[in-house]
Scaffold this motif. Structure first.
Motif, PDB file in Angstrom:
ATOM      1  N   UNK A   1     -35.407   8.763   4.046  1.00 61.94           N
ATOM      2  CA  UNK A   1     -35.813   8.911   5.441  1.00 61.94           C
ATOM      3  C   UNK A   1     -36.658  10.158   5.669  1.00 61.94           C
ATOM      4  N   UNK A   2     -36.363  11.233   4.953  1.00 62.01           N
ATOM      5  CA  UNK A   2     -37.115  12.470   5.131  1.00 62.01           C
ATOM      6  C   UNK A   2     -38.593  12.278   4.820  1.00 62.01           C
ATOM      7  N   UNK A   3     -38.890  11.535   3.766  1.00 60.01           N
ATOM      8  CA  UNK A   3     -40.276  11.357   3.347  1.00 60.01           C
ATOM      9  C   UNK A   3     -40.862  10.003   3.721  1.00 60.01           C
ATOM     10  N   UNK A   4     -40.040   9.167   4.395  1.00 60.64           N
ATOM     11  CA  UNK A   4     -40.474   7.844   4.850  1.00 60.64           C
ATOM     12  C   UNK A   4     -41.047   7.013   3.700  1.00 60.64           C
TER      13      UNK A   4
ATOM     14  N   UNK B   1     -40.110  -3.028   5.109  1.00 59.50           N
ATOM     15  CA  UNK B   1     -40.180  -1.572   4.985  1.00 59.50           C
ATOM     16  C   UNK B   1     -41.211  -0.978   5.937  1.00 59.50           C
ATOM     17  N   UNK B   2     -42.386  -1.574   5.995  1.00 54.85           N
ATOM     18  CA  UNK B   2     -43.454  -1.019   6.807  1.00 54.85           C
ATOM     19  C   UNK B   2     -43.293  -1.338   8.295  1.00 54.85           C
ATOM     20  N   UNK B   3     -42.910  -2.557   8.622  1.00 49.33           N
ATOM     21  CA  UNK B   3     -42.863  -2.974  10.020  1.00 49.33           C
ATOM     22  C   UNK B   3     -41.551  -2.615  10.717  1.00 49.33           C
ATOM     23  N   UNK B   4     -40.427  -2.805  10.019  1.00 52.19           N
ATOM     24  CA  UNK B   4     -39.140  -2.577  10.669  1.00 52.19           C
ATOM     25  C   UNK B   4     -38.568  -1.185  10.425  1.00 52.19           C
ATOM     26  N   UNK B   5     -38.835  -0.614   9.262  1.00 53.17           N
ATOM     27  CA  UNK B   5     -38.234   0.668   8.911  1.00 53.17           C
ATOM     28  C   UNK B   5     -39.225   1.827   8.926  1.00 53.17           C
ATOM     29  N   UNK B   6     -40.484   1.546   9.218  1.00 51.67           N
ATOM     30  CA  UNK B   6     -41.507   2.567   9.409  1.00 51.67           C
ATOM     31  C   UNK B   6     -41.743   3.440   8.170  1.00 51.67           C
ATOM     32  N   UNK B   7     -41.684   2.868   6.987  1.00 48.20           N
ATOM     33  CA  UNK B   7     -42.018   3.608   5.776  1.00 48.20           C
ATOM     34  C   UNK B   7     -43.508   3.930   5.794  1.00 48.20           C
ATOM     35  N   UNK B   8     -43.868   5.020   5.140  1.00 45.25           N
ATOM     36  CA  UNK B   8     -45.273   5.331   4.898  1.00 45.25           C
ATOM     37  C   UNK B   8     -45.709   4.830   3.526  1.00 45.25           C
ATOM     38  N   UNK B   9     -44.747   4.818   2.569  1.00 49.39           N
ATOM     39  CA  UNK B   9     -45.095   4.435   1.201  1.00 49.39           C
ATOM     40  C   UNK B   9     -43.928   3.717   0.534  1.00 49.39           C
ATOM     41  N   UNK B  10     -44.270   2.776  -0.319  1.00 48.01           N
ATOM     42  CA  UNK B  10     -43.306   2.112  -1.190  1.00 48.01           C
ATOM     43  C   UNK B  10     -43.840   2.270  -2.609  1.00 48.01           C
ATOM     44  N   UNK B  11     -42.952   2.607  -3.523  1.00 47.91           N
ATOM     45  CA  UNK B  11     -43.348   2.711  -4.922  1.00 47.91           C
ATOM     46  C   UNK B  11     -42.403   1.893  -5.792  1.00 47.91           C
ATOM     47  N   UNK B  12     -42.840   1.635  -7.002  1.00 49.03           N
ATOM     48  CA  UNK B  12     -42.029   0.891  -7.970  1.00 49.03           C
ATOM     49  C   UNK B  12     -42.447   1.325  -9.366  1.00 49.03           C
ATOM     50  N   UNK B  13     -41.524   1.160 -10.301  1.00 50.88           N
ATOM     51  CA  UNK B  13     -41.790   1.519 -11.695  1.00 50.88           C
ATOM     52  C   UNK B  13     -41.321   0.389 -12.596  1.00 50.88           C
TER      53      UNK B  13
END
Length: 181
Positions: A91-94, A123-135
């Motif tokens: 949440x701190x870094x969205x 993530x983007x629409x409901x939880x307001x993330x700025x970025x999603x990453x994966x490895x």
């Protein structure tokens, strides 16, 4: 595109829903598979029914506290379980890390890609993330293809980042930013 009903999302073919304890047997059957284990970062092997039960029991608390959102990936009509998809929530870094697995018999059907698109929208629409990453492990090119198909961009390689099965594995890092309006 997806349609969200609280904690359940639907896509053209899939329903992403909370896991139930009744899913534990199928989770155990899918996850107690060496081929799945060798391509995942955190899955233990052998995998027991108790592992499945304890893992499912963590989901509700994580969801309530917005720490991690875990979804069963199931057939939209029959509710047959295909696999899992989840995303952490910093949440701190969205931002959050996307992770998924499908039972081996369901590989190559596009389920991971379809589910991942829905989770990105969540993530983007409901939880307001700025970025999603994966490895993914460099040896698991199928997972990399999923990331590319959902619009993620390769950001780099973490060389010999994970030690697994008596060898070092490279982790390929992908990311995607929220659409700017």
């Amino acid at each position: 595109m997806y349609k969200s009903l609280e904690r359940t999302m639907t896509t053209e073919r899939l329903m992403l829903r909370p896991f139930e304890l009744s899913d534990a047997q199928r989770v155990f059957e899918y996850c107690n598979n060496y081929n799945l284990y060798k391509s995942t970062l955190n899955l233990p092997y052998p995998y027991s029914l108790e592992c499945a039960l304890s893992w499912i029991k963590t989901h509700e608390e994580n969801f309530i506290h917005n720490l991690f959102y875990e979804f069963a990936v199931a057939d939209r009509i029959t509710n047959e379980l295909y696999g899992a998809i989840g995303i952490s929530h910093n949440q701190q870094y969205r931002l959050g890390e996307l992770g998924y697995w499908m039972g081996e018999e369901h590989w190559g059907n596009g389920y991971a890609t379809e589910a991942a698109r829905a989770v990105l929208d969540f993530a983007f629409q409901e939880k307001n993330y700025n970025k999603v990453y994966a490895r993914y492990f460099a040896t698991n090119i199928g997972s990399g293809r999923v990331m590319e198909k959902i619009g993620m961009v390769r950001e780099g390689v973490l060389l010999e980042h994970i030690y697994k099965e008596d060898r070092f594995e490279d982790l390929v890092h992908y990311g995607i930013l929220a659409p700017k309006i």
